[in-house]
Design a protein around this motif. Structure first.
Motif, PDB file in Angstrom:
ATOM      1  N   TYR A 213       0.843  -1.200   0.000  1.00  0.00           N
ATOM      2  CA  TYR A 213       0.000   0.000   0.000  1.00  0.00           C
ATOM      3  C   TYR A 213       0.876   1.247   0.000  1.00  0.00           C
ATOM      4  O   TYR A 213       1.824   1.359   0.783  1.00  0.00           O
ATOM      5  CB  TYR A 213      -0.917  -0.002   1.219  1.00  0.00           C
ATOM      6  CG  TYR A 213      -1.755   1.238   1.347  1.00  0.00           C
ATOM      7  CD1 TYR A 213      -2.742   1.527   0.409  1.00  0.00           C
ATOM      8  CD2 TYR A 213      -1.552   2.133   2.384  1.00  0.00           C
ATOM      9  CE1 TYR A 213      -3.508   2.671   0.512  1.00  0.00           C
ATOM     10  CE2 TYR A 213      -2.322   3.278   2.497  1.00  0.00           C
ATOM     11  CZ  TYR A 213      -3.292   3.539   1.558  1.00  0.00           C
ATOM     12  OH  TYR A 213      -4.044   4.674   1.661  1.00  0.00           O
TER      13      TYR A 213
ATOM     14  N   PHE B 276       1.316   8.621   4.756  1.00  0.00           N
ATOM     15  CA  PHE B 276       2.732   8.495   5.077  1.00  0.00           C
ATOM     16  C   PHE B 276       3.478   9.806   4.838  1.00  0.00           C
ATOM     17  O   PHE B 276       4.647   9.918   5.179  1.00  0.00           O
ATOM     18  CB  PHE B 276       3.377   7.384   4.241  1.00  0.00           C
ATOM     19  CG  PHE B 276       2.917   6.014   4.621  1.00  0.00           C
ATOM     20  CD1 PHE B 276       3.458   5.367   5.718  1.00  0.00           C
ATOM     21  CD2 PHE B 276       1.921   5.382   3.913  1.00  0.00           C
ATOM     22  CE1 PHE B 276       3.032   4.111   6.090  1.00  0.00           C
ATOM     23  CE2 PHE B 276       1.486   4.115   4.273  1.00  0.00           C
ATOM     24  CZ  PHE B 276       2.044   3.477   5.361  1.00  0.00           C
TER      25      PHE B 276
ATOM     26  N   ASP C 268      -6.665   5.958  10.228  1.00  0.00           N
ATOM     27  CA  ASP C 268      -5.390   6.085   9.537  1.00  0.00           C
ATOM     28  C   ASP C 268      -5.128   4.777   8.782  1.00  0.00           C
ATOM     29  O   ASP C 268      -5.138   3.710   9.391  1.00  0.00           O
ATOM     30  CB  ASP C 268      -4.306   6.340  10.589  1.00  0.00           C
ATOM     31  CG  ASP C 268      -2.904   6.386   9.985  1.00  0.00           C
ATOM     32  OD1 ASP C 268      -2.774   6.160   8.774  1.00  0.00           O
ATOM     33  OD2 ASP C 268      -1.952   6.628  10.732  1.00  0.00           O
ATOM     34  N   PRO C 269      -4.923   4.855   7.466  1.00  0.00           N
ATOM     35  CA  PRO C 269      -4.742   3.620   6.689  1.00  0.00           C
ATOM     36  C   PRO C 269      -3.548   2.797   7.162  1.00  0.00           C
ATOM     37  O   PRO C 269      -3.569   1.573   7.080  1.00  0.00           O
ATOM     38  CB  PRO C 269      -4.515   4.109   5.257  1.00  0.00           C
ATOM     39  CG  PRO C 269      -4.562   5.565   5.271  1.00  0.00           C
ATOM     40  CD  PRO C 269      -4.899   6.057   6.637  1.00  0.00           C
ATOM     41  N   ARG C 270      -2.521   3.463   7.642  1.00  0.00           N
ATOM     42  CA  ARG C 270      -1.321   2.741   8.072  1.00  0.00           C
ATOM     43  C   ARG C 270      -1.655   1.875   9.291  1.00  0.00           C
ATOM     44  O   ARG C 270      -1.378   0.683   9.328  1.00  0.00           O
ATOM     45  CB  ARG C 270      -0.242   3.755   8.435  1.00  0.00           C
ATOM     46  CG  ARG C 270       1.094   3.183   8.756  1.00  0.00           C
ATOM     47  CD  ARG C 270       2.072   4.327   8.989  1.00  0.00           C
ATOM     48  NE  ARG C 270       1.550   5.237   9.997  1.00  0.00           N
ATOM     49  CZ  ARG C 270       1.697   5.048  11.309  1.00  0.00           C
ATOM     50  NH1 ARG C 270       2.348   4.011  11.760  1.00  0.00           N
ATOM     51  NH2 ARG C 270       1.194   5.914  12.163  1.00  0.00           N
ATOM     52  N   ARG C 271      -2.287   2.492  10.277  1.00  0.00           N
ATOM     53  CA  ARG C 271      -2.671   1.740  11.465  1.00  0.00           C
ATOM     54  C   ARG C 271      -3.766   0.730  11.108  1.00  0.00           C
ATOM     55  O   ARG C 271      -3.833  -0.359  11.683  1.00  0.00           O
ATOM     56  CB  ARG C 271      -3.137   2.710  12.557  1.00  0.00           C
ATOM     57  CG  ARG C 271      -3.557   2.051  13.869  1.00  0.00           C
ATOM     58  CD  ARG C 271      -2.375   1.402  14.606  1.00  0.00           C
ATOM     59  NE  ARG C 271      -2.830   0.559  15.695  1.00  0.00           N
ATOM     60  CZ  ARG C 271      -2.142  -0.458  16.203  1.00  0.00           C
ATOM     61  NH1 ARG C 271      -0.964  -0.759  15.707  1.00  0.00           N
ATOM     62  NH2 ARG C 271      -2.609  -1.172  17.184  1.00  0.00           N
TER      63      ARG C 271
ATOM     64  N   ALA D 165      -4.062  -1.128   8.478  1.00  0.00           N
ATOM     65  CA  ALA D 165      -3.462  -2.380   8.013  1.00  0.00           C
ATOM     66  C   ALA D 165      -2.899  -3.166   9.193  1.00  0.00           C
ATOM     67  O   ALA D 165      -3.006  -4.390   9.260  1.00  0.00           O
ATOM     68  CB  ALA D 165      -2.364  -2.071   7.003  1.00  0.00           C
TER      69      ALA D 165
ATOM     70  N   GLY E  46      -6.300   1.097   2.459  1.00  0.00           N
ATOM     71  CA  GLY E  46      -5.022   0.731   3.066  1.00  0.00           C
ATOM     72  C   GLY E  46      -5.060  -0.628   3.737  1.00  0.00           C
ATOM     73  O   GLY E  46      -4.045  -1.319   3.809  1.00  0.00           O
TER      74      GLY E  46
END
Lengths: 312, 307, 434
Positions: free
Chosen positions: A230, A235, C99-102, C104, C130
């Motif tokens: 992804y 980020f 948050d897409p990072r968290r 995942a 994400g």
């Protein structure tokens, strides 16, 4: 190189390798993430911990690596190997341009300039929605994420590659800071005027530090996107610039292994406390305050101050 | 909308932004100037100001009375809280710049989470004490000479004008405090040289606590003023912190007039650039402008050349 | 402010995972076993664990809180009626911080740490996008409640489904005829400058053109923007209809400033209720919205023709007739969206029963069982209305509402039947490998 230094860092890598066979699957996955993020933190530490330049915009280098890798892979069908290199190159190029401009400033102005460039970069990702898909980001297909025949969707391969990248970054950092180049950076951090009087070209050293730091961050970003499939705008957000600062300060600025422990600590602080209480940010906040009160030099920094004065 | 009225509207909106920003940035600049630390939690004091304004106004029965009660009480509460944070945490890390950053990030997390738990994730409004829409005229040169007309949409509200006025008054008061009073003198002395000030018997630690409280109080006041325009929300501090941080640096460290000029510049440019570019592009241009101003004038607009 | 002592009005609490083991005997027996034992020797009474990815913090928190309440209510009702295949349902909640990072990472935690049977409940598009790749790799059925078009567009995978809420594209198709016929044909769109807003922009421009209308200006507002007036002058004077959709904490400011900008001479206004979800319509500054129209997925205010299913749903979740919390009338819900969590849990139940689901080894069978579903009649399980699920695109279709704001409340003026919300398939997930 000093034997105990070699033993310590080699030992850490050997431990991480051993953990590959021991850890339960969840923590195995976490550690793979942590090692990649630690590369980012190591890159940040080169600039902040060793050169004394506090950047608030490192997310742009991480994201440049990520998008520099992801966009050619997604749109042009570039192989993962070349895409990975493209990501690192993008981050390095960006770091060169930003460094040339931002290094005209010092101190807080440097913080703001890097912050602003990073914000502009983030907004540009949102603006170029046709190529970046904006905040949604790009999902990289599993079939594209094959590096030299190694399938990155496989957790074992992912862990070992993360370990490989981490080992590379760790040893590169160790090598750099123990070379004369690294010592000049420390001299610049401690007293730029004196370093200049001694005949060192401060600007070029700083610029080299920015570019190196950008390369490390970009490699981490490219690897993160490739490994976890992804590529997203979050980020590039400002939080993601604050994180490496926090990791490095927690782990110990100006220590080679400190960043790794900073990431490890912060990751599990959030992960464990969010399992215990919904108010996990409260726990994290209190932990940060306590750490600054009782371990002012960060975890590894504190160890160095008290026991291991030889730590690089 | 035609170009002229559009520009005027954007400038008016920019002035409102600038007013709130100037208050907040003045607080940050004070802390930054006197104590030489970056207070990352400054935005959270602004957020607390807005959130507590909702609470206090509700307790006081809402309406104009509730708003006035909030205007008086909230900056004091937040200021007191900041003094407590200074004494318990910042003093004990010795105002070390780097440790202060981590410690104030910790305080930021704590304040956000406590607000989320007590107040919830919703954005909640506070009614403005008065809020008339004032349509504004524009001059047009027609065949028969200049004539006034009221363009579509060109307006401001009385409350927004009040915010601008209030900010001017408070900043003037701060100026008087800093330049004409003994407390101001003590603060400026501490800012110039901490050791010498201490040698002359100035209780530096108490000055620091006072400055930290005053800075937070100013941020909270900005929060109270903004909440009838924008709602109180537990995440509102982040952007406000960034903007005021930028204003302080662009204005030049510890220079109150510089901070004011920078706030006007940032507020107005943000508004006016949106006339010429699409919204997101305007943000990018504004951001890069800030960066370039610093690249070519690293000490800020009104700052002294680096030592 | 919400009072934490009142039920249904507590602040976000993502870790109340133990609270749902209501069938005490079965739950206690299962809990006494170590984690691995519960699943390798799946006992008939071991709970079915559903991982709820909650926006407890971050910009989605206002939605997350109500998704949480709806989810807990649905789980309680399902458990009271005997659970799934005789096993109790247990909700395991993790905060993703919007948050897409968290997000995942949370999906990983669900699959590898909590060992849930399925993951569920994500709303914000970027978090879905994400997280979905990880769910696919981990072969974890991932039921999203997002209303984004990302599922039906084909960009995700075989393991990601959206069976409980309709997507933007069908919503927009449903309302475009109303806008063109009733309000006007020259439309100015105001939307957030990211994917969710771009979906609105693209699909509505297309849909209104098909109705003989035209979008004459498109105002994309940058995310995180907090003041909006300076963008409004870009609205062309000849605009007949404003089409607005906004999300995030600044929505009320947006709508209020729009009113202040227009003053007495506003064009017709059509909005997606997202612009005012979880916001009290009687908030100061919203008077100008009187007589404007909104899309609603499910009517916030009780309508004269209220179904018994809506009554049941409101009673169980704790919602009054104005769409606010029964214990605090100022605590307004996200009524147009949150039914999706309720309906999705029932689809997971139905799918598991159809597949004879016994444990994680049957996850693929579960996905296939859901793909095989079509009709979902209006019922206590589907209080929003009848639905039709398209197994190929993994997307459900249902009726849509257009409501008019009058005297501070919304009343439905047109209900668009689900047949009018179809569009050609863009993907066939059933041909993709697991």
């Amino acid at each position: 190189m000093n034997a105990r230094i070699l033993a310590l860092h080699g030992g850490l890598l050997a431990l991480l390798l051993a953990l590959h066979f021991l850890l339960p699957v969840y923590h195995h996955g976490n550690l793979a993430r942590i090692m990649v993020l630690a590369c980012y933190a190591i890159g940040y530490n080169l600039l902040f911990g060793y050169t004394g330049l506090l950047s608030l915009g490192h997310a742009m280098f991480f994201a440049a690596g990520m998008y520099g890798m992801g966009m050619p892979l997604y749109h042009l069908g570039l192989g993962a190997e070349l895409a990975f290199l493209a990501g690192i190159a993008a981050a390095g190029g960006l770091a060169l341009v930003v460094g040339l401009l931002a290094l005209r400033t010092v101190g807080v102005a440097f913080m703001i300039v890097t912050l602003m460039f990073s914000q502009a970069f983030y907004l540009a990702i949102l603006l170029a929605v046709r190529w970046t898909r904006g905040d949604e980001g790009l999902v990289l297909a599993g079939a594209d994420r094959v590096l030299f025949g190694l399938d990155l969707t496989d957790p074992d391969i992912r862990y070992l590659l993360a370990l490989g990248l981490f080992a590379l970054c760790l040893s590169a950092a160790l090598w750099l800071v123990r070379r004369p180049f690294g010592r000049v950076l420390v001299a610049i951090r401690e007293n730029p005027e004196r370093a200049e009087l001694l005949g060192y070209d401060i600007f070029r050293h700083k610029l080299a530090a920015v570019v190196l730091s950008g390369l490390f961050s970009g490699a981490a970003g490219a690897a993160y996107g490739l490994m976890f499939g992804y590529v997203g705008a979050s980020f590039a957000e400002v939080h993601f610039s604050i994180f490496p600062l926090l990791w490095v300060l927690l782990g110990g600025a100006g220590t080679v292994i400190g960043p790794f422990f900073g990431v490890l600590f912060m990751f599990y602080l959030i992960d464990i406390s969010s399992g215990l209480t919904p108010a996990y940010m409260l726990v994290a906040g209190v932990a940060l305050v306590l750490l600054t009160l009782f371990a002012p030099q960060g975890l590894v920094g504190e160890v160095r101050r008290r026991w291991l004065r030889w730590l690089p | 909308m035609e170009f002229g009225p559009y520009l005027m509207l954007a400038a008016l909106e920019g002035a409102v932004t600038a007013a709130v920003l100037a208050l907040m940035a003045a607080g940050l600049s004070l802390v930054f100037g006197v104590m030489r630390v970056v207070n990352v939690a400054h935005g959270e004091f602004y957020m607390l100001g807005a959130v507590l304004a909702f609470v206090v106004a509700g307790m006081a029965g809402g309406g104009a009375l509730g708003f006035v009660a909030a205007l008086v009480a909230v900056p004091l509460i937040v200021g007191a809280l900041a003094v407590a944070a200074d004494v318990t945490v910042l003093k004990r890390v010795g105002y070390d710049p780097e440790r202060t950053i981590v410690a104030t990030i910790g305080i930021l997390y704590i304040l956000q989470q406590v607000t989320l738990m007590g107040y919830g994730p919703d954005a909640r409004p506070v009614a403005a004490p008065f809020n008339q829409r004032i349509a504004l005229p524009w001059v047009e040169w027609g065949a028969g000479g200049p004539s006034l007309y009221w363009p579509w949409g060109l307006s401001i509200t009385s409350y927004k004008l009040f915010v601008i006025g209030a900010a001017v008054v408070v900043l003037a008061g701060l100026w008087v405090l800093m330049t004409r009073t003994r407390i101001g003198l003590v603060m400026r002395a501490t800012q110039l040289d901490r050791e010498t000030a201490q040698a002359f018997g100035i209780p530096v630690e108490r000055v620091y606590a006072l400055v930290f409280g005053l800075g937070a109080g100013l941020a909270a006041l900005a929060g109270v003023l903004i909440v009838p325009i924008q709602q109180a929300h537990y995440l509102m501090g982040g952007d406000a912190l960034l903007l005021s941080f930028i204003v302080v640096i662009i204005g030049g460290l510890g220079s109150l007039p510089g901070t004011l000029i920078a706030a006007l510049l940032i507020g107005l440019s943000d508004g006016i650039l949106s006339v010429f570019f699409s919204p997101t592009l305007a943000k990018i241009v504004a951001t890069l402008l800030v960066a370039l101003v610093l690249v070519f004038r690293p000490q800020g607009l009104m700052g002294k050349a680096p030592r | 402010m919400s009072d934490p002592t009142k039920p249904g009005a507590t602040p976000a609490d993502p870790a109340r995972r133990a609270a749902l083991k209501t069938l005490a005997g079965a739950g206690a027996a299962a809990a006494a076993l170590p984690l691995w034992a519960r699943y390798t020797h799946a006992q008939s009474a071991a709970p079915i664990r559903v991982g709820f990815q909650m926006h407890a913090t971050g910009i989605g928190a206002a939605y997350g809180r109500w998704y949480d309440r709806t989810t807990r209510a649905a789980a309680r009702v399902i458990n009271a009626a005997g659970g799934i295949n005789g096993r109790p349902l247990e909700i395991v909640t993790e905060d993703d911080g919007t948050d897409p990072r968290r997000g995942a990472e949370v999906v990983e935690k669900f699959a590898n740490q909590h060992r849930v049977d399925v993951a569920f409940g994500t709303l914000f598009s970027h978090v879905v996008i994400g997280s979905a790749p990880r769910a696919g790799e981990l072969k974890l059925p991932y039921f999203v409640v997002s209303e984004g078009h990302h599922v039906a567009s084909g960009m995700l995978n075989r393991w990601t489904l959206q069976p409980g809420i309709t997507d933007v594209k069908s919503q927009v198709l449903a309302v475009a005829p109303f806008v063109a016929e009733t309000l006007g044909r020259k439309v100015t769109m105001i939307f957030p400058d990211y994917a969710f807003g771009h979906d609105h922009r693209d699909f509505f421009s297309e849909a209104i053109a098909a109705q003989g209308g035209e979008v004459i200006a498109k105002l994309a507002i940058p995310p995180t923007e907090t003041s909006f007036t300076r963008y409004f002058p870009r609205i062309p004077r000849e605009t007949e209809v404003i089409y607005h959709v906004m999300v995030g904490p600044a929505v009320l400011t947006f709508v209020k400033e729009m009113g202040e900008f227009f003053g007495p001479s506003r064009p017709a206004i059509f909005g997606f209720i997202d612009s005012l979800e979880a916001v009290d319509l009687r908030s100061p500054g919203l008077d100008f919205l009187e007589g404007t129209y909104f899309w609603e997925g499910m009517p916030r205010y009780v309508q004269p023709d209220q179904t018994e299913f809506d009554r049941h749903f409101r009673a169980e979740v704790g919602i009054d007739e104005n769409g606010a919390s029964a214990s605090d009338p100022r605590d307004v819900s996200t009524y147009a969206h949150m039914f999706g969590c309720w309906e999705t849990l029932y689809i997971i139940k139905r799918g598991m029963e159809a597949a004879g689901y016994a444990g994680p080894q049957d996850r693929q069978k579960l996905v296939e069982a859901v793909e095989a579903m079509t009709d979902m009649p209006e019922s206590n399980e589907h209080p929003q209305g009848a639905k039709l699920f398209n197994g190929r695109t993994h997307q459900v279709f249902g009726q849509q509402h257009v409501s008019r704001l009058e005297n501070g409340r919304l009343d439905v003026v047109r209900t668009v039947p689900l047949e009018e919300t179809f569009y050609p398939d863009e993907v066939d997930y059933t041909t993709r490998p697991f």
